[in-house]
Design a protein around this motif. Structure first.
Motif, PDB file in Angstrom:
ATOM      1  N   GLY A  51       0.814  -1.202   0.000  1.00 27.52           N
ATOM      2  CA  GLY A  51       0.000   0.000   0.000  1.00 27.52           C
ATOM      3  C   GLY A  51       0.848   1.253   0.000  1.00 27.52           C
ATOM      4  N   ILE A  52       0.708   2.069  -1.027  1.00 29.92           N
ATOM      5  CA  ILE A  52       1.413   3.349  -1.078  1.00 29.92           C
ATOM      6  C   ILE A  52       0.848   4.270  -0.007  1.00 29.92           C
ATOM      7  CG2 ILE A  52       1.846   5.397  -2.486  1.00 29.92           C
ATOM      8  CD1 ILE A  52       1.777   3.574  -4.934  1.00 29.92           C
ATOM      9  N   ASN A  53       1.723   4.866   0.772  1.00 29.20           N
ATOM     10  CA  ASN A  53       1.339   5.729   1.897  1.00 29.20           C
ATOM     11  C   ASN A  53       0.453   5.004   2.909  1.00 29.20           C
ATOM     12  OD1 ASN A  53       2.670   7.615   0.337  1.00 29.20           O
ATOM     13  ND2 ASN A  53       0.840   8.724  -0.272  1.00 29.20           N
ATOM     14  N   GLY A  54       0.476   3.675   2.875  1.00 26.58           N
ATOM     15  CA  GLY A  54      -0.298   2.873   3.824  1.00 26.58           C
ATOM     16  C   GLY A  54      -1.713   2.562   3.399  1.00 26.58           C
ATOM     17  N   GLY A  55      -2.138   3.035   2.204  1.00 20.98           N
ATOM     18  CA  GLY A  55      -3.503   2.800   1.741  1.00 20.98           C
ATOM     19  C   GLY A  55      -3.635   1.491   0.985  1.00 20.98           C
ATOM     20  N   ASP A  56      -4.848   0.977   0.915  1.00 19.95           N
ATOM     21  CA  ASP A  56      -5.121  -0.255   0.172  1.00 19.95           C
ATOM     22  C   ASP A  56      -5.383   0.135  -1.280  1.00 19.95           C
ATOM     23  OD1 ASP A  56      -5.754  -2.758  -0.693  1.00 19.95           O
ATOM     24  OD2 ASP A  56      -7.511  -3.031   0.592  1.00 19.95           O
ATOM     25  N   ASN A  57      -4.304   0.476  -1.999  1.00 22.96           N
ATOM     26  CA  ASN A  57      -4.442   1.066  -3.328  1.00 22.96           C
ATOM     27  C   ASN A  57      -3.669   0.325  -4.413  1.00 22.96           C
ATOM     28  OD1 ASN A  57      -1.829   1.861  -2.532  1.00 22.96           O
ATOM     29  ND2 ASN A  57      -2.547   3.888  -1.874  1.00 22.96           N
ATOM     30  N   GLU A  58      -3.337  -0.941  -4.169  1.00 23.11           N
ATOM     31  CA  GLU A  58      -2.554  -1.685  -5.162  1.00 23.11           C
ATOM     32  C   GLU A  58      -3.405  -2.433  -6.172  1.00 23.11           C
ATOM     33  OE1 GLU A  58       0.992  -5.059  -5.496  1.00 23.11           O
ATOM     34  OE2 GLU A  58      -0.149  -4.863  -3.647  1.00 23.11           O
ATOM     35  N   SER A  59      -4.643  -2.753  -5.839  1.00 23.39           N
ATOM     36  CA  SER A  59      -5.409  -3.726  -6.621  1.00 23.39           C
ATOM     37  C   SER A  59      -5.640  -3.322  -8.062  1.00 23.39           C
ATOM     38  CB  SER A  59      -6.756  -3.985  -5.947  1.00 23.39           C
ATOM     39  OG  SER A  59      -6.595  -4.565  -4.686  1.00 23.39           O
ATOM     40  N   GLY A  60      -5.852  -2.031  -8.308  1.00 25.84           N
ATOM     41  CA  GLY A  60      -6.204  -1.636  -9.661  1.00 25.84           C
ATOM     42  C   GLY A  60      -7.661  -1.949  -9.947  1.00 25.84           C
ATOM     43  N   GLU A  61      -8.134  -1.502 -11.077  1.00 26.58           N
ATOM     44  CA  GLU A  61      -9.538  -1.672 -11.438  1.00 26.58           C
ATOM     45  C   GLU A  61      -9.876  -3.148 -11.592  1.00 26.58           C
ATOM     46  OE1 GLU A  61     -11.044   0.061 -15.247  1.00 26.58           O
ATOM     47  OE2 GLU A  61     -11.490   1.730 -13.902  1.00 26.58           O
ATOM     48  N   GLY A  62     -10.835  -3.652 -10.813  1.00 27.63           N
ATOM     49  CA  GLY A  62     -11.282  -5.029 -10.953  1.00 27.63           C
ATOM     50  C   GLY A  62     -10.467  -6.049 -10.212  1.00 27.63           C
ATOM     51  N   GLY A  63      -9.451  -5.613  -9.439  1.00 24.30           N
ATOM     52  CA  GLY A  63      -8.605  -6.583  -8.765  1.00 24.30           C
ATOM     53  C   GLY A  63      -8.861  -6.706  -7.287  1.00 24.30           C
ATOM     54  N   TYR A  64     -10.050  -6.363  -6.829  1.00 24.46           N
ATOM     55  CA  TYR A  64     -10.353  -6.341  -5.409  1.00 24.46           C
ATOM     56  C   TYR A  64     -10.249  -7.738  -4.798  1.00 24.46           C
ATOM     57  CZ  TYR A  64     -12.298  -2.028  -7.183  1.00 24.46           C
ATOM     58  OH  TYR A  64     -12.470  -0.844  -7.839  1.00 24.46           O
ATOM     59  N   GLY A  65      -9.628  -7.787  -3.638  1.00 26.23           N
ATOM     60  CA  GLY A  65      -9.491  -9.058  -2.950  1.00 26.23           C
ATOM     61  C   GLY A  65      -8.419  -9.949  -3.526  1.00 26.23           C
ATOM     62  N   ASN A  66      -7.628  -9.408  -4.455  1.00 23.98           N
ATOM     63  CA  ASN A  66      -6.596 -10.180  -5.132  1.00 23.98           C
ATOM     64  C   ASN A  66      -5.243  -9.828  -4.525  1.00 23.98           C
ATOM     65  OD1 ASN A  66      -5.496 -11.900  -7.025  1.00 23.98           O
ATOM     66  ND2 ASN A  66      -5.306 -10.302  -8.577  1.00 23.98           N
ATOM     67  N   ASN A  67      -4.589 -10.790  -3.862  1.00 29.52           N
ATOM     68  CA  ASN A  67      -3.353 -10.530  -3.137  1.00 29.52           C
ATOM     69  C   ASN A  67      -2.185 -11.302  -3.740  1.00 29.52           C
ATOM     70  OD1 ASN A  67      -4.926  -9.034  -1.267  1.00 29.52           O
ATOM     71  ND2 ASN A  67      -5.421 -10.916  -0.177  1.00 29.52           N
ATOM     72  N   HIS A  68      -0.970 -10.901  -3.357  1.00 34.73           N
ATOM     73  CA  HIS A  68       0.222 -11.617  -3.802  1.00 34.73           C
ATOM     74  C   HIS A  68       0.342 -12.940  -3.051  1.00 34.73           C
ATOM     75  CE1 HIS A  68       1.898  -8.187  -6.023  1.00 34.73           C
ATOM     76  NE2 HIS A  68       1.542  -7.426  -5.008  1.00 34.73           N
ATOM     77  N   ILE A  69       0.568 -14.023  -3.776  1.00 36.47           N
ATOM     78  CA  ILE A  69       0.889 -15.317  -3.189  1.00 36.47           C
ATOM     79  C   ILE A  69       2.297 -15.668  -3.656  1.00 36.47           C
ATOM     80  CG2 ILE A  69       0.249 -17.733  -2.941  1.00 36.47           C
ATOM     81  CD1 ILE A  69      -1.807 -15.820  -1.792  1.00 36.47           C
ATOM     82  N   VAL A  70       3.209 -15.821  -2.729  1.00 38.01           N
ATOM     83  CA  VAL A  70       4.613 -16.074  -3.067  1.00 38.01           C
ATOM     84  C   VAL A  70       5.126 -17.260  -2.260  1.00 38.01           C
ATOM     85  CG1 VAL A  70       5.162 -13.714  -3.756  1.00 38.01           C
ATOM     86  CG2 VAL A  70       5.307 -14.346  -1.352  1.00 38.01           C
ATOM     87  N   ASN A  71       6.102 -17.961  -2.826  1.00 35.94           N
ATOM     88  CA  ASN A  71       6.722 -19.099  -2.150  1.00 35.94           C
ATOM     89  C   ASN A  71       8.171 -18.776  -1.816  1.00 35.94           C
ATOM     90  OD1 ASN A  71       4.430 -20.775  -2.270  1.00 35.94           O
ATOM     91  ND2 ASN A  71       4.921 -21.411  -4.353  1.00 35.94           N
ATOM     92  N   VAL A  72       8.520 -18.901  -0.551  1.00 40.83           N
ATOM     93  CA  VAL A  72       9.881 -18.633  -0.088  1.00 40.83           C
ATOM     94  C   VAL A  72      10.803 -19.762  -0.544  1.00 40.83           C
ATOM     95  CG1 VAL A  72      11.336 -18.373   1.964  1.00 40.83           C
ATOM     96  CG2 VAL A  72       9.041 -17.341   1.900  1.00 40.83           C
ATOM     97  N   ASP A  73      11.993 -19.405  -1.011  1.00 38.98           N
ATOM     98  CA  ASP A  73      13.008 -20.405  -1.342  1.00 38.98           C
ATOM     99  C   ASP A  73      13.697 -20.820  -0.044  1.00 38.98           C
ATOM    100  OD1 ASP A  73      15.014 -21.998  -2.279  1.00 38.98           O
ATOM    101  OD2 ASP A  73      15.995 -20.466  -3.505  1.00 38.98           O
ATOM    102  N   ASP A  74      13.316 -21.973   0.483  1.00 39.63           N
ATOM    103  CA  ASP A  74      13.880 -22.429   1.757  1.00 39.63           C
ATOM    104  C   ASP A  74      15.030 -23.413   1.568  1.00 39.63           C
ATOM    105  OD1 ASP A  74      12.353 -24.477   0.762  1.00 39.63           O
ATOM    106  OD2 ASP A  74      11.411 -24.996   2.673  1.00 39.63           O
TER     107      ASP A  74
END
Length: 663
Positions: free
Chosen positions: A518-541
Motif C-alpha cells: 500500500g502506497i502511503n499505507g492505503g489499500d491502493n494496489e489492486s487496480g480496477e477489478g482486482g479487489y481481494g486479489n493478493n500476492h501469493i509467493v513461495n519462499v526459497d527455503d
C-alpha cells in the motif's frame, strides 16, 4: 338465527371504539436449516380472543385459525410484525395465537410452528398499547442463541449455491468488528467459526459485543472458507457494500438482534439449462508452478469443471503426467454445456492429502458474479474442443497454474521482501488513479507517493494477520518498507523498497506466503477489478537467505501494463548511472513528439520548452520523482513552425536540446 345476529351486532358496536393496539413480533431465524425472506415466504399470526379469566369464548373476530387470518409484514431481516387494534372492552381478556408460515415461491402449504408450550402462545390484553415479546418460531420466546450480558448478534449464511464450498475447511467470519474490546477486530481467519445447522446448507455464528461500544456504524466483514489460512476461498462482494471493496457492511444498534441470512457472495442458487455435450481435452504446463516451488512431478493434479452453472454439476477428473515433460493432460467426455457460452473450470492440487485450489484471477472478467473472476473460463463452440493453459504471461487467461506451497519451511530463513514501485509510477504517469479501496490514500500524482508498506499474513514477521490500512501503517516499523540502503535494501533511491523478516519452522512458518502493498499505507494496489486479489509467493527455503522480488501491481498486470517489469533483473541493470536527456523523436515533428529522459537520483525535476528568444512556452514536467527512466509527450498543435529548445533540470544537472517543429 335472529338472536345470534343481534348479539354479533351488539358486540361489533361495542368494539367500534378500539383503543388498545397490540403489536405481534415474530422472528424466523429459529427455523433451523431454512431461510425465510419477505420475497419467498408469507408469515401469518393466527389465533382467537379467548375471553376473560374463567370464561372461554374463543371468538375469531380479529384473528382466525384459518388461511384467512392476517399476514404479518416484514420489517427488516428476520423480523415480522402485525398490529391489531382491540376494543377497550376486551382489556384483561386472554388472547391465544400461533405462527404459520408458507413458502410462497414454491406454493407450499402453510406450516404451523412446533414446540410451543401449552399448544398456543397466550397473553392478557393490557390497558395500554403494547408490543409483545419477540416470538421466535418453534421455540416459544427463546432466540437461536444463549442470551448474555453483552449485545448478542446472530448471523446466518446459506452455502448451497457456492459450488467451491469445502465443509472440511473451517467456515469463519472475518472483519473489523470489535469483538474483544475497542481496539480488537476479527481479521483472523478460522478464529470465529460458524456452526452448521444440522445437515442443512445453513451455518450460523453468535457474536457478543461490549454494550459500551454500541452502536456500531458501517462495519466491514465477510465469510471465509479456508480454515486458518488467508489464501483461497473468501467472499468478495466487489463493491456492493463499500465502493471498490470486497467486504460486506453492517451497522448495529444497542439491542440484541438476528441478522437476515445471506447467500455466499449474495449470489442465489440457480438451475442449469442446456442440451449440448462435448468431449474436452485439457493440457496444462506446470513449469511455472514447479519453478516457484509450488508443485512437484508426482503430486496429484485435478481439473474441475462446471462452475457458475456452466454445467449441471462440478465434475472432477484427475490429470495424467506426460512423461519426459512438465505437461499434464486429461480428457473429460460427455460434458453437458451450452455451445457459445463460457465453461468455467479450475485446477486443484492434492498434496499430502491436503486439497488446494490454484491461485488465479481473470483480469478481463466481465461476468455478473464475483466468484467467476477467480475461475478459468473458455467459450466452447464444438463437440471436441482442446484447452491448452500453457502461456507464460501473467496477464493471459490461458496462463500456467500457480500454487501456494503450504509445507513448513525446511530451515530458518532470512527473507528480504522487495517491492518494485516503478509500475505504480508508470501507471500514474499514464493518467491512471490508484484508488484506496478502504480509505483516502488515492494516488493520482507522482508527487503524492511518499513510500510503501506491506500488509497481510507475511507482514510483521509472518504473524498471519492483517493490520488496518491507513497512514498509520507507515509508522509501523514491522510493516513500513525502506529505500534508503538500510533494513536489507540493496540500493538507496532506486524505487525498490525492502523489508527483512526472519522466518522459522519452529514458529509455524510455511513456504507459501500472502501479502499486499500500500502506497502511503492505503489499500491502493489492486487496480480496477482486482479487489481481494493478493500476492501469493513461495519462499526459497533451500538456503538460509531468500529474496522475494515482487513488482507493485503484479496482482493485476493488465491495469499496470504501462510498465514492463522483469523480476530477477539486478538493480544495477535498471537504475540509470547518470542523468540523460534524449533527442526527441520524431525530429523534425508535426505536431507531436516524444521526449525521453533518465534520472540517476530521486529528487525534483523540471522539463521546460523554450522558443528561440528564450521565452518559456510549456512546462512539461515539474514534480518530485524517483530515479528511473521516463517519457513525456509534447503536443505543439498551437505553436508556429520553427526551432524550439527543451531543458531538463534535475539534481545539479541542466541539459538542453534543440528540436524542430515543421508544419
Amino acid at each position: 338465527m335472529k338472536k345470534i345476529l343481534v348479539i354479533l351486532m351488539v358486540m361489533l358496536t361495542a368494539f367500534a371504539l378500539a383503543d388498545v393496539n397490540v403489536t405481534y413480533v415474530v422472528n424466523m431465524s429459529t427455523l433451523t436449516g431454512q431461510g425465510v425472506t419477505d420475497s419467498t415466504h408469507l408469515v401469518q399470526i393466527r389465533g382467537s380472543e379467548v375471553g376473560p379469566e374463567g370464561v372461554d369464548k374463543w371468538y375469531n373476530i380479529f384473528l382466525t385459525w384459518g388461511d384467512d387470518s392476517q399476514n404479518a409484514t416484514n420489517v427488516g431481516g428476520d423480523y415480522w410484525e402485525l398490529t391489531v387494534a382491540y376494543p377497550d372492552s376486551m382489556i384483561g381478556w386472554r388472547m391465544a395465537y400461533k405462527i404459520c408460515y408458507m413458502d410462497s415461491v414454491n406454493e407450499d402449504a402453510y406450516h404451523w410452528e412446533d414446540n410451543v408450550i401449552g399448544g398456543n402462545r397466550m397473553f392478557n390484553l393490557p390497558a395500554t398499547d403494547t408490543t409483545l415479546a419477540v416470538a421466535y418460531v418453534n421455540t416459544n420466546y427463546d432466540p437461536p442463541y444463549t442470551p448474555s450480558d453483552s449485545v448478542d448478534v446472530f448471523f446466518r449464511i446459506n452455502m448451497s449455491a457456492d459450488d467451491a464450498f469445502n465443509p472440511d475447511n473451517i467456515l469463519s467470519m472475518v472483519g473489523g468488528l470489535p469483538i474483544n474490546g475497542a481496539s480488537s477486530n476479527m481479521w483472523s481467519p478460522g478464529t470465529y467459526a460458524l456452526t452448521q445447522e444440522g445437515s442443512s446448507a445453513f451455518w450460523n455464528i453468535h457474536l457478543k459485543f461490549d454494550p459500551s461500544l454500541m452502536p456500531l456504524t458501517d462495519q466491514m466483514y465477510r465469510y471465509h472458507n479456508n480454515g486458518f489460512e488467508w489464501n483461497g476461498h473468501s467472499e468478495n462482494l466487489n463493491g456492493a457494500y463499500f465502493s471498490g471493496n470486497e467486504n460486506r457492511g453492517i451497522s448495529l444498534g444497542t439491542n440484541d438482534t438476528t441478522i437476515a441470512w445471506v447467500w455466499w457472495n449474495d449470489i442465489p442458487g440457480g438451475v442449469f439449462e442446456g442440451n449440448d455435450t462435448a468431449n474436452i481435452v485439457f493440457g496444462v504446463n506446470m513449469a511455472s508452478a514447479i519453478e516457484n516451488n509450488g508443485f512437484e512431478i508426482g503430486d496429484t493434479l485435478e481439473v474441475r469443471l462446471g462452475y457458475e452453472l456452466s454445467s449441471p454439476e462440478v465434475v472432477t477428473t484427475r490429470m495424467t503426467h506426460v512423461g519426459g515433460t512438465q505437461m499434464y493432460a486429461a480428457t473429460v467426455n460427455n460434458v453437458p454445456l451450452v455451445f457459445g457460452d463460457y465453461l468455467y473450470y479450475q485446477y486443484y492440487l492434492i498434496k499430502n492429502g491436503v486439497e488446494q485450489r490454484e491461485v488465479y484471477y481473470n483480469f478481463n472478467y466481465d461476468g455478473s458474479t464475483v466468484g467467476g473472476a477467480e475461475r478459468r473460463r473458455i467459450i466452447i463452440t464444438d463437440a471436441n474442443p482442446q484447452i491448452a493453459d500453457v502461456d507464460e504471461s501473467d496477464a493471459s487467461e490461458r496462463r500456467m497454474p500457480f500454487f501456494r506451497n503450504n509445507n513448513p519451511l525446511a530451515q530458518n530463513v532470512t527473507v528480504h521482501v522487495e517491492c518494485d514501485l516503478r509500475p505504480a509510477y508508470a501507471a500514474v504517469a499514464a493518467g491512471k488513479v490508484l484508488d484506496d479501496i478502504q480509505g483516502t490514500q488515492d494516488i493520482s500524482s507522482i508527487s503524492q507517493i511518499n513510500g510503501v508498506a506491506i500488509n497481510g499474513p507475511l507482514s510483521n514477521f509472518a504473524e498471519g494477520t492483517w493490520a488496518s490500512w491507513g497512514s498509520s501503517l507507515m509508522n509501523d516499523t514491522n510493516r513500513v518498507m525502506f529505500d534508503d540502503g538500510t533494513h536489507g535494501d540493496a540500493t538507496a533511491g532506486d524505487t525498490i523498497y525492502t523489508i527483512t523478516y526472519f522466518l522459522s519452522p519452529d514458529s509455524g512458518h510455511v513456504v507459501g506466503q500472502e501479502c499486499k502493498f500500500g502506497i502511503n499505507g492505503g489499500d491502493n494496489e489492486s487496480g480496477e477489478g482486482g479487489y481481494g486479489n493478493n500476492h501469493i509467493v513461495n519462499v526459497d527455503d533451500s538456503q538460509a537467505e531468500s529474496y522475494l522480488y515482487i513488482a507493485f501491481g503484479s496482482i493485476n498486470p493488465v491495469y499496470y501494463s504501462d510498465w514492463t517489469y522483469t523480476p530477477g533483473v539486478a538493480v544495477s541493470d535498471v537504475v540509470p548511472a547518470n542523468y540523460k536527456l534524449a533527442q526527441n523523436y520524431p525530429n523534425p515533428f508535426n505536431p507531436v513528439t516524444t521526449i525521453s529522459y533518465q534520472l540517476a537520483e530521486t529528487g525534483g525535476v523540471q522539463l521546460i520548452v523554450y522558443d528561440m528568444s528564450g521565452r518559456r512556452i510549456r512546462t512539461l514536467v515539474n514534480e518530485y520523482a524517483n530515479a528511473g527512466s521516463y517519457k513525456v509527450s509534447f503536443d505543439a498543435s498551437d505553436l508556429a513552425s520553427g526551432v524550439y529548445f527543451y531543458q531538463l533540470n534535475a539534481g545539479n544537472t541542466v541539459i538542453t536540446k534543440k528540436m524542430v517543429l515543421m508544419k
